[in-house]
Scaffold this active site. Structure first.
Site, PDB file in Angstrom:
ATOM      1  N   CYS A  26       0.868  -1.172   0.000  1.00  0.00           N
ATOM      2  CA  CYS A  26       0.000   0.000   0.000  1.00  0.00           C
ATOM      3  C   CYS A  26       0.907   1.225   0.000  1.00  0.00           C
ATOM      4  CB  CYS A  26      -0.975  -0.029   1.175  1.00  0.00           C
ATOM      5  SG  CYS A  26      -0.185  -0.187   2.780  1.00  0.00           S
ATOM      6  N   MET A  27       0.542   2.284   0.696  1.00  0.00           N
ATOM      7  CA  MET A  27       1.321   3.512   0.579  1.00  0.00           C
ATOM      8  C   MET A  27       2.602   3.471   1.411  1.00  0.00           C
ATOM      9  SD  MET A  27      -0.132   7.354   0.489  1.00  0.00           S
ATOM     10  CE  MET A  27      -0.763   7.458   2.142  1.00  0.00           C
TER      11      MET A  27
END
Length: 617
Positions: A26-27
């Site tokens: 994800c981020m």
């Protein structure tokens, strides 16, 4: 930093390549699906320089890296034979919490969330393919009819048709990603419905069987629901096989067993069941269209402004592709969505004609043009119509009038497209009906907007200016009105312990969340609860709105900008409904975190009352 060595250390301490089923990110986090989580050395991983933390949750082994995430992920994928799960638009904190249990009360919302998440990844492809098909139709209609028999046309037509024909494969990918399963298993089992062996048997028109059981000879190209059912079965089959098959044989038998079971059931049960459910859904919309068609489209267009604000529109948007398959057109949803956008713009246009303030009129006109030409309705909804309340009547009146007229004239969308006038060709031979509906909507909404106006409440004297002033590239500003708090005081360990980076928090006193810096919007989560920006000077910041608010799945949030947009400090990025969020039991304290200072020494104000765009450094 030596990413080669760093990547090797991580792989070694999660049990090696042979222990990894899939790697996604994800981020800020690497997310490993491990065959045996007990083989991972958590302590060794946490002791690695540049590893912020390690968590095992939701069946994933999560290594938090922060600013070093992308380079590390790319190095791993380049140097090791590991299946990629790609980038996941996942929450920053929800995976650290126990998942909400399925109950009768939340079953429907979870079902809609699953269907919507499964369909969303393929929608841009459907729109792209649909618009390409429209372009080919325009060429063969107005330029050269003979071109339709050329090899160039046939090949380009195949490109346009591909997103629709292979829809089961794309749906399977979205569904598997949402479930956290190995996507290729669901995709392979769903793709079997399109294989030439199966389609040849169907085309022969003779009965055939599998294991002595009759197979219903249905065509599944462009189908939606069969792939959803197959993906769910593949997910639970994979989990079950991972439990019963010894580690030594998992690499051989888990994948084979998953696609064998899910694919076979797809032929025998899941494909026909999904087909029947799809026909049932189509029958409901067809019934509405055949009985109260014009009223149904008009009422839906009138209700959409409220549905968009509450997120209820997500419950019906996944059925647009289904209608394009059966009955082959959408006479309800796309016409209503189109007229709603036109009504938002028309209402603002009418208001702009009535007000005397030249600056405000200019702002209103630009918002109206954005809604009408580009179909971007959020600034109209939140910047004018909902803000001043009275124009909402104009939106509903205009939407109903245009939706009613368009449906009465027979407007039907035949391919996916945008909800603006530039997408009129998607209505094919009924484009004129849709165009008349657009004109009626804009005219009625404009007249009604002029009549209703915005009232004389002195508190509503002016629209919120999206950007109050220009700031230098090194400025970091407050993301909202409120009270500043030290980051370590927030009720979330991931932020309080500064695992993502240093920063500040703010106790909100406004519903507008603005950009803290000048730069590019790198990530906006679909739920609206978080976004990340990279500044022109390389500074990377994360804004996380509320504590565990990802669990609201977007309710109470409205995103005003898109990933990739160039934004300025003080520009509104998200609006929220604080009352709704807090009523649901969530803390709206918002965190501004510097995830990568880019070798800069940054000191932010941590206490005091501030207004949005107040300079903090």
């Amino acid at each position: 930093m030596d990413y080669q060595k760093f990547a090797k250390d991580i792989i070694d301490n999660v049990g090696g390549v042979s222990n990894i089923n899939q790697l996604s990110h994800c981020m800020t986090r690497l997310r490993f699906n491990l065959k045996d989580a007990s083989k991972a050395n958590k302590e060794a991983l946490e002791n690695l320089e540049n590893v912020i933390g390690v968590v095992y949750a939701g069946g994933q082994y999560i290594v938090i890296l922060g600013p070093h995430l992308i380079q590390t992920y790319e190095t791993i994928m380049k140097n090791y034979p590991i299946q990629s799960g790609g980038s996941i638009n996942e929450n920053l904190d929800g995976d650290l919490q126990e998942k909400e249990k399925l109950t009768w009360k939340n079953a429907f919302s979870k079902l809609i969330s699953f269907v919507s998440a499964s369909v969303t990844p393929m929608v841009p492809g459907l729109i792209a393919g649909g618009m390409l098909k429209v372009a080919l139709i325009l060429i063969t209609t107005f330029i050269s009819k003979d071109w339709a028999t050329s090899s160039s046309y046939l090949l380009l037509s195949a490109i346009g048709d591909a997103p629709f024909f292979f829809m089961p494969v794309f749906v399977a990918y979205g569904a598997a990603t949402k479930l956290g399963a190995t996507s290729i298993y669901a995709m392979a089992a769903s793709a079997a419905l399109l294989h030439a062996n199966y389609t040849t048997l169907v085309a022969a028109g003779k009965g055939f069987e599998l294991f002595g059981l009759p197979v219903n000879p249905l065509s599944y190209g462009t189908s939606l629901l069969p792939a959803l059912l197959i993906s769910v079965v593949a997910y639970y089959t994979e989990k079950w096989l991972n439990k019963i098959i010894p580690n030594l044989f998992k690499a051989i038998f888990v994948g084979m067993g998953t696609i064998f079971i899910a694919g076979s059931l797809g032929y025998l049960i899941l494909g026909p069941l999904g087909n029947y459910i799809g026909q049932g859904v189509a029958s409901i919309f067809m019934f509405l269209n055949d009985t109260i068609g014009p009223f149904a489209v008009g009422l839906l267009a009138a209700a959409l402004p409220w549905m968009v604000m509450t997120g209820m529109h997500q419950a019906i948007t996944p059925f647009m592709p289904q209608l394009l398959v059966n009955p082959g057109y959408d006479a309800l949803l796309r016409p209503a969505f189109l007229m709603h956008n036109m009504a938002e713009g028309g209402a603002v246009l009418g208001v702009s004609f009535r007000i005397k303030d030249k600056v405000k009129r200019s702002e209103f006109l630009s918002i109206a043009v954005g809604a009408i030409v580009a179909g971007v309705s959020e600034p109209a909804i939140y910047g004018v119509n909902l803000k001043y309340k009275r124009p909402m009547w104009a939106v509903m009146i205009g939407g109903f009038a245009g939706g009613f007229v368009a449906s009465l004239l027979g407007a039907k969308a035949y391919v996916m497209g945008y909800s603006n006038p530039l997408a009129l060709p998607i209505f094919g031979k009924t484009s004129l009906a849709a165009a008349v509906g657009i004109l009626v909507t804009i005219i009625v909404a404009t007249v009604a907007g002029y009549i209703f106006g915005i009232g004389n409440d002195p508190k509503e004297a002016s629209i919120t200016n999206p950007v109050q002033k220009d700031f230098p590239d090194d400025a970091i500003v407050a993301v909202s009105d409120g009270e500043l708090l030290p980051l370590e005081t927030v009720n979330d360990d991931a932020f309080a312990k500064k695992l993502m980076g240093d920063g500040i928090a703010i106790k909100l006193k406004s519903d507008f969340i603005v950009s803290p810096i000048n730069g590019e919007l790198m990530t906006v989560f679909p739920t609206g609860h978080a976004f990340g920006i990279t500044g022109h000077d390389g500074l990377e910041v994360l804004v996380h709105i509320g504590i565990y608010t990802v669990e609201l799945e977007g309710k109470g949030f409205n995103v005003l900008a898109n990933t990739g947009d160039k934004v300025r400090a003080g520009q509104p990025i998200v609006t929220i409904d604080r009352q709704e969020i807090e009523k649901a039991g969530y803390d709206t304290t918002t965190m501004l975190v510097i995830t990568n200072a880019n070798n800069q020494e940054i000191h932010l104000q941590e206490k005091g009352e501030v207004k949005a765009s107040h300079v903090l450094n």
